[in-house]
Design a protein around this motif. Sequence first.
Motif, PDB file in Angstrom:
ATOM      1  N   SER A  13       0.766  -1.222   0.060  1.00 16.18           N
ATOM      2  CA  SER A  13      -0.071   0.071   0.053  1.00 16.18           C
ATOM      3  C   SER A  13       0.948   1.150  -0.069  1.00 16.18           C
ATOM      4  CB  SER A  13      -0.865  -0.142   1.262  1.00 16.18           C
ATOM      5  OG  SER A  13      -0.211   0.239   2.402  1.00 16.18           O
TER       6      SER A  13
ATOM      7  N   GLU B 291      -5.928   1.337   1.061  1.00 20.32           N
ATOM      8  CA  GLU B 291      -6.186   0.832  -0.260  1.00 20.32           C
ATOM      9  C   GLU B 291      -4.638   0.239  -0.897  1.00 20.32           C
ATOM     10  OE1 GLU B 291      -9.162   1.255  -1.863  1.00 20.32           O
ATOM     11  OE2 GLU B 291     -10.057   2.513  -0.427  1.00 20.32           O
TER      12      GLU B 291
ATOM     13  N   THR C 248      -2.184  -1.251  -3.254  1.00 23.58           N
ATOM     14  CA  THR C 248      -1.534  -1.024  -4.462  1.00 23.58           C
ATOM     15  C   THR C 248      -0.922  -2.003  -5.081  1.00 23.58           C
ATOM     16  OG1 THR C 248       0.274   0.078  -3.510  1.00 23.58           O
ATOM     17  CG2 THR C 248      -1.629   1.451  -3.795  1.00 23.58           C
TER      18      THR C 248
ATOM     19  N   PHE D  39      -5.587  -4.707  -5.894  1.00 24.21           N
ATOM     20  CA  PHE D  39      -6.200  -3.279  -6.171  1.00 24.21           C
ATOM     21  C   PHE D  39      -7.011  -3.327  -7.377  1.00 24.21           C
ATOM     22  CE2 PHE D  39      -2.369  -3.991  -8.544  1.00 24.21           C
ATOM     23  CZ  PHE D  39      -2.426  -3.376  -9.658  1.00 24.21           C
ATOM     24  N   HIS D  40      -8.173  -2.160  -7.397  1.00 21.55           N
ATOM     25  CA  HIS D  40      -8.987  -2.357  -8.242  1.00 21.55           C
ATOM     26  C   HIS D  40      -8.438  -1.840  -9.636  1.00 21.55           C
ATOM     27  CE1 HIS D  40     -12.414  -2.265  -5.638  1.00 21.55           C
ATOM     28  NE2 HIS D  40     -11.789  -1.424  -4.969  1.00 21.55           N
TER      29      HIS D  40
ATOM     30  N   PHE E 281      -9.385  -5.734  -1.347  1.00 22.92           N
ATOM     31  CA  PHE E 281      -9.085  -4.530  -1.783  1.00 22.92           C
ATOM     32  C   PHE E 281      -8.647  -3.220  -1.065  1.00 22.92           C
ATOM     33  CE2 PHE E 281     -11.679  -6.765  -5.030  1.00 22.92           C
ATOM     34  CZ  PHE E 281     -10.602  -6.709  -6.186  1.00 22.92           C
ATOM     35  N   SER E 282      -9.165  -3.370   0.162  1.00 24.89           N
ATOM     36  CA  SER E 282      -9.018  -2.089   1.296  1.00 24.89           C
ATOM     37  C   SER E 282      -9.365  -2.739   2.348  1.00 24.89           C
ATOM     38  CB  SER E 282      -9.760  -0.984   0.958  1.00 24.89           C
ATOM     39  OG  SER E 282     -11.362  -1.157   1.113  1.00 24.89           O
TER      40      SER E 282
END
Length: 738
Positions: free
Chosen positions: A632, A656, A658, A706-707, A716-717
């Motif tokens: 992240s 979030e 990464t 990650f999105h 994802f978070s």
Amino acid sequence: MASLFSHPLTRSIPNLFTRFRLRPSRTMSSSSAQRLFQLKLDPLTGNSEWVVIDEEDQVSENPSEPLLSTTSYLDMLNDSRRNRAFREAIDKTVTKNCRVLDIGAGTGLLSMMAARAMGSGDSVACPRTEGMVTACESYLPMVKLMRKVLHLNGLGRKINVINKRSDELNIGVDITSRADVLVSEILDSELLGEGLIPTLQHAHDMLLVENAKTVPYRATTYGQLVESKFLWKLHDLYNNEAKALDNVFLVPAGQETILSIKQQQYAMHCDAIKEEIKLLSEPFKIFEFDFSKRPDSHEETELHIKATDNGSVHAVVSWWILQLDCEGTIFYSTAPKWISVPFNINKSQTPFSSAGDWCDHWKQCVWFIPGKGICVSKHEEVHLHAIHTDISISYNLKTQLSRTEIGQHDLFARDSQLILSPERVAIYGDSEWRLSMLTAVKNTLQGKVISLCVVADDSIFLAILIAHLSRTSHVISLFPGLRDKGTQYLQAVADVNGFSMDRVEVLQNWKTCLTTLDTHQKKVDLLIGEPFYYGNEGMLPWQNLRFWKERTMLNSALSEDVVIMPCKGILRACAMSIPDLWNSRRCLNKIEGLDHSVVNATLGACGDLPEAQEGPCLPYFVWQCGEIKELSEILTVMEFDFSKPINPCSGKAMVEFTETGICHGFVLWIDWVMDAENCTVLTTGPVHRYWKQGVKLLSKPISVGFHGSESTSGCFSTEIEASFDPSSGELIVKHTLS
């Protein structure tokens, strides 16, 4: 390890509880249970007090504050290579009817291995009619935990557990007769630091039969000459400081060792700096220790080593190899991974691998060569004089050409000498760090008249810098850890730094608060710190929030427009993949067939904690923790405002991810904001290798992505939150999946 000299927590990760080295605990009997007196340190004041800990709570299924959760027991018990080697050697050595003594029994693993081997062996080696295993362990919480493990494995009646140090055992009282076999694991990274030699001496004199068998059987130490600028910066402040050009002289010419590191071996994961090391010799054998015989307390040897390349010898990297059986078929090595072939071992006859899974309880050791090191040419002979005492190994180097021993340069009163950690010496020699401090202080002093400055912590750099830059100000250094040593040091370096001691003083009688009576009726115009507290190097980053506590105690002596540096601290975090570290602290099930699941809650194991119990935050040099990967961005979790008195605070941040990968936990640290304009921020994060970070491991690793990535599964978070309690100095960190 209930040895004569040491205790298992000498290998523990530093925490809030400190223990005496020889007698780590005192116990008293009551009608219901035994209680333990522990010396508890308040990290925000530096004060300590004796507290009574209920032993029963410490070994319950859900201990409220487990003393053992911040130790290295888990790391040690998760070392499968170690466990397998000991099991194989014990199976070969222990037979029916033996009298076995386990010194430093811990959870009882080796004792159980011995009891199991005794039940399946023959009676050739030990002609006695009755076998018995005696487990000697001095630390009462571990004794109670061991009994749970023995009961779980149905071996409680086969092993006699004694809550004493080995030198307290009496034949005819604790043990019916001398033991035929000694099994023990009282080794540190240097080999001798946990009291191996005095423990073996006492055992051979008082506890073992003549020609007793031992597991391990022998240990041999090895070394290699290396060049490394990183290692050089960890000890040579004089030559690194010369590059700073800021006219602050922590180590003046002619006083090169007035500020230095302790002459000793330093444990370090040298594989982490493999690419920064140049090997200047082949590996060489140094000392051999035969556990089956009474060892000598002192030995010296002179080695002649040929340089394999041109360069500067900055350090000796050392490690050891255990031979666990007398036949020489079972070995364990702590060598770095660049060592591929063991020495004096017939590899064709013995399967051997020097490289295993990452573990933290045993590392390599580094011995620093003073100054710039020693220059060598390829094929030049280097003379290494090695000495071991009963607890340590040390070296001196000289070349054949100069015949000059590499040692200390200057003669001065030892009263003035300061001993700091290698990392602190490297920080003080770092030009970028010094420039940041200089810039922040200069900007603060510009256009202001500072009549009184208080250095709240143990920063000798700031004390000298303020006295050097502000000729009109009076400087009071609290030096809570250095005390008289700090005064003597400042007196020794005052002239060369252009200030007189009539403008600088060290407050001798520290109180709970400072008043104008202590400041010569002046108000404090500048309160400053790095922050750095002597002796806190191994603690968690937020334990340097002691600066905030000190600022609060000085409140009545501060002027209305006082400048406080740093003005705030920022708790940062980053989600990381740390598989090696997580695996070293994962929950235990069966170890070589012996069930250890009952210890997981008490030891704070990842993956098997009760729902209400959180794993501890632990201090590590993250860059030395094996495989690591950031998953992240760096997050701000909360801030600590030093313009106000210390108060409870909390914060949270959304993480979030990464990168795709497996998240094993969060790495946390504090960035110190020196000025209100946020121009100078000093980070203690993983990007800098001179500070430890706090690591909060997850109970169970999670797959993350990650999105927009190819990963369609996983998290994802997540949210991380923290709360700070100024009454205890504790920072509670939690995370929630979203």
